[in-house]
Design a protein around this motif. Structure first.
Motif, PDB file in Angstrom:
ATOM      1  N   GLU A  55       0.846  -1.267   0.052  1.00 35.72           N
ATOM      2  CA  GLU A  55       0.050  -0.061   0.108  1.00 35.72           C
ATOM      3  C   GLU A  55       0.992   1.132   0.325  1.00 35.72           C
ATOM      4  OE1 GLU A  55      -2.193  -3.129   3.030  1.00 35.72           O
ATOM      5  OE2 GLU A  55       0.044  -2.373   2.479  1.00 35.72           O
ATOM      6  N   SER A  56       0.156   2.333  -0.682  1.00 38.31           N
ATOM      7  CA  SER A  56       0.846   3.767  -0.516  1.00 38.31           C
ATOM      8  C   SER A  56      -0.039   4.586  -0.670  1.00 38.31           C
ATOM      9  CB  SER A  56       1.940   3.625  -1.457  1.00 38.31           C
ATOM     10  OG  SER A  56       1.494   3.677  -2.855  1.00 38.31           O
ATOM     11  N   GLY A  57       0.349   5.962  -0.360  1.00 39.55           N
ATOM     12  CA  GLY A  57      -0.734   7.103  -0.502  1.00 39.55           C
ATOM     13  C   GLY A  57      -1.196   7.648   0.654  1.00 39.55           C
ATOM     14  N   GLY A  58      -1.063   6.996   1.893  1.00 34.89           N
ATOM     15  CA  GLY A  58      -1.384   7.577   3.100  1.00 34.89           C
ATOM     16  C   GLY A  58      -0.798   8.985   3.675  1.00 34.89           C
ATOM     17  N   GLY A  59      -1.420   9.379   4.547  1.00 38.09           N
ATOM     18  CA  GLY A  59      -0.829  10.788   5.012  1.00 38.09           C
ATOM     19  C   GLY A  59      -1.914  11.397   5.923  1.00 38.09           C
ATOM     20  N   LEU A  60      -1.397  12.887   6.085  1.00 37.34           N
ATOM     21  CA  LEU A  60      -2.165  13.826   7.083  1.00 37.34           C
ATOM     22  C   LEU A  60      -2.892  14.505   6.165  1.00 37.34           C
ATOM     23  CD1 LEU A  60      -2.789  14.787   9.708  1.00 37.34           C
ATOM     24  CD2 LEU A  60      -0.708  16.250   9.509  1.00 37.34           C
TER      25      LEU A  60
ATOM     26  N   CYS B 193      -2.754   0.133  -4.090  1.00 39.03           N
ATOM     27  CA  CYS B 193      -2.154  -1.467  -3.562  1.00 39.03           C
ATOM     28  C   CYS B 193      -1.717  -1.768  -4.865  1.00 39.03           C
ATOM     29  CB  CYS B 193      -3.476  -1.975  -3.071  1.00 39.03           C
ATOM     30  SG  CYS B 193      -3.189  -3.568  -2.606  1.00 39.03           S
ATOM     31  N   ALA B 194      -0.464  -2.064  -4.595  1.00 35.90           N
ATOM     32  CA  ALA B 194       0.188  -2.836  -5.841  1.00 35.90           C
ATOM     33  C   ALA B 194       0.508  -4.173  -5.613  1.00 35.90           C
ATOM     34  CB  ALA B 194       1.415  -1.973  -5.955  1.00 35.90           C
TER      35      ALA B 194
ATOM     36  N   GLY C 195     -20.607   6.882  -1.281  1.00 38.06           N
ATOM     37  CA  GLY C 195     -20.674   8.212  -1.887  1.00 38.06           C
ATOM     38  C   GLY C 195     -19.499   9.045  -1.411  1.00 38.06           C
ATOM     39  N   ARG C 196     -18.492   8.552  -0.721  1.00 35.27           N
ATOM     40  CA  ARG C 196     -17.328   9.354  -0.498  1.00 35.27           C
ATOM     41  C   ARG C 196     -16.088   8.552  -0.960  1.00 35.27           C
ATOM     42  NH1 ARG C 196     -15.365  10.157   4.853  1.00 35.27           N
ATOM     43  NH2 ARG C 196     -16.483   8.207   5.470  1.00 35.27           N
ATOM     44  N   PHE C 197     -16.251   7.261  -0.960  1.00 31.88           N
ATOM     45  CA  PHE C 197     -14.889   6.633  -1.330  1.00 31.88           C
ATOM     46  C   PHE C 197     -15.089   5.899  -2.625  1.00 31.88           C
ATOM     47  CE2 PHE C 197     -12.943   5.701   2.998  1.00 31.88           C
ATOM     48  CZ  PHE C 197     -12.832   7.163   3.517  1.00 31.88           C
ATOM     49  N   THR C 198     -14.400   5.647  -3.400  1.00 30.61           N
ATOM     50  CA  THR C 198     -14.432   4.805  -4.502  1.00 30.61           C
ATOM     51  C   THR C 198     -13.074   3.990  -4.784  1.00 30.61           C
ATOM     52  OG1 THR C 198     -15.725   6.699  -5.712  1.00 30.61           O
ATOM     53  CG2 THR C 198     -14.418   5.022  -6.964  1.00 30.61           C
ATOM     54  N   ILE C 199     -13.534   2.913  -4.946  1.00 26.86           N
ATOM     55  CA  ILE C 199     -12.649   1.836  -5.226  1.00 26.86           C
ATOM     56  C   ILE C 199     -12.443   1.403  -6.759  1.00 26.86           C
ATOM     57  CG2 ILE C 199     -14.173  -0.232  -4.798  1.00 26.86           C
ATOM     58  CD1 ILE C 199     -11.757  -1.644  -3.475  1.00 26.86           C
TER      59      ILE C 199
ATOM     60  N   THR D 245      -2.460  -2.703 -10.092  1.00 31.07           N
ATOM     61  CA  THR D 245      -3.078  -1.810  -8.835  1.00 31.07           C
ATOM     62  C   THR D 245      -4.514  -1.511  -8.585  1.00 31.07           C
ATOM     63  OG1 THR D 245      -0.768  -0.486  -9.388  1.00 31.07           O
ATOM     64  CG2 THR D 245      -2.280   0.562  -8.129  1.00 31.07           C
ATOM     65  N   VAL D 246      -4.746  -1.524  -7.477  1.00 34.21           N
ATOM     66  CA  VAL D 246      -6.036  -1.113  -6.839  1.00 34.21           C
ATOM     67  C   VAL D 246      -5.853   0.343  -6.134  1.00 34.21           C
ATOM     68  CG1 VAL D 246      -7.884  -1.728  -5.324  1.00 34.21           C
ATOM     69  CG2 VAL D 246      -6.971  -3.640  -6.795  1.00 34.21           C
ATOM     70  N   TYR D 247      -6.801   0.893  -6.487  1.00 35.51           N
ATOM     71  CA  TYR D 247      -7.053   2.393  -5.634  1.00 35.51           C
ATOM     72  C   TYR D 247      -8.381   2.467  -5.004  1.00 35.51           C
ATOM     73  CZ  TYR D 247      -3.975   3.132  -9.949  1.00 35.51           C
ATOM     74  OH  TYR D 247      -2.989   3.058 -10.529  1.00 35.51           O
ATOM     75  N   LEU D 248      -8.066   3.294  -3.852  1.00 29.63           N
ATOM     76  CA  LEU D 248      -8.913   3.814  -3.001  1.00 29.63           C
ATOM     77  C   LEU D 248      -9.310   5.239  -2.983  1.00 29.63           C
ATOM     78  CD1 LEU D 248     -11.645   2.686  -1.290  1.00 29.63           C
ATOM     79  CD2 LEU D 248      -9.985   2.998   0.899  1.00 29.63           C
ATOM     80  N   GLN D 249     -10.010   6.065  -3.785  1.00 32.22           N
ATOM     81  CA  GLN D 249     -10.092   7.353  -3.768  1.00 32.22           C
ATOM     82  C   GLN D 249     -11.088   7.974  -2.478  1.00 32.22           C
ATOM     83  OE1 GLN D 249      -8.721   9.655  -5.737  1.00 32.22           O
ATOM     84  NE2 GLN D 249      -9.300  11.228  -4.125  1.00 32.22           N
ATOM     85  N   MET D 250     -10.386   8.530  -1.599  1.00 34.64           N
ATOM     86  CA  MET D 250     -11.109   9.036  -0.355  1.00 34.64           C
ATOM     87  C   MET D 250     -11.172  10.621  -0.559  1.00 34.64           C
ATOM     88  SD  MET D 250      -9.274   6.614   2.303  1.00 34.64           S
ATOM     89  CE  MET D 250      -7.793   7.614   2.401  1.00 34.64           C
TER      90      MET D 250
END
Length: 124
Positions: free
Chosen positions: A6-11, A22-23, A66-70, A78-83
């Motif tokens: 996984e990658s892309g986390g943060g504040l 998610c690769a 309605g807020r997140f899109t997989i 790669t799988v993405y989670l747009q938040m």
């Protein structure tokens, strides 16, 4: 064997957005579904979303609909989670996991391989 990273986390501030990635490697990528789970401090790991191997079928827990899109790009493995519209209660370590035919997609026991997790922190 399947390896997931996984990658892309943060504040981010309340109302902001993040995109997690998610690769996957080790098996044919479109042969397995991928789920996202999250675990906040002191709480159990909870299901967030899942996408089928083809990408045609998706599921979400009610709190993120309605807020997140997989989504997934099988050419890029790669799988993405747009938040979007993030809230402080979305703060957690987010994990992706692979399943080969999950009967209960919301149950972490249905997933065979896990990534190491990425931290998402939403400040108020």
């Amino acid at each position: 064997q399947v390896q997931l990273v996984e990658s892309g986390g943060g504040l981010v501030q309340t109302g902001g957005s993040l995109r997690l990635s998610c690769a996957g490697s080790g098996r044919t990528f479109n042969s397995y579904g991928v789920g996202w789970f999250r675990q906040a401090p002191g709480k159990e790991r909870e299901f967030v979303a899942r996408i089928s191997g083809s990408g045609r079928i998706t599921y979400y827990t009610n709190s993120v609909k309605g807020r997140f899109t997989i989504s997934r790009d099988n050419d890029k493995n790669t799988v993405y989670l747009q938040m979007n519209s993030l809230k402080p209660e979305d703060t957690a370590v987010y994990y992706c996991a692979a399943d080969f035919g999950a009967v209960d997609r919301g149950n972490s026991a249905s997933y065979d391989y896990w990534g190491q997790g990425t931290q998402v922190t939403v400040s108020s």
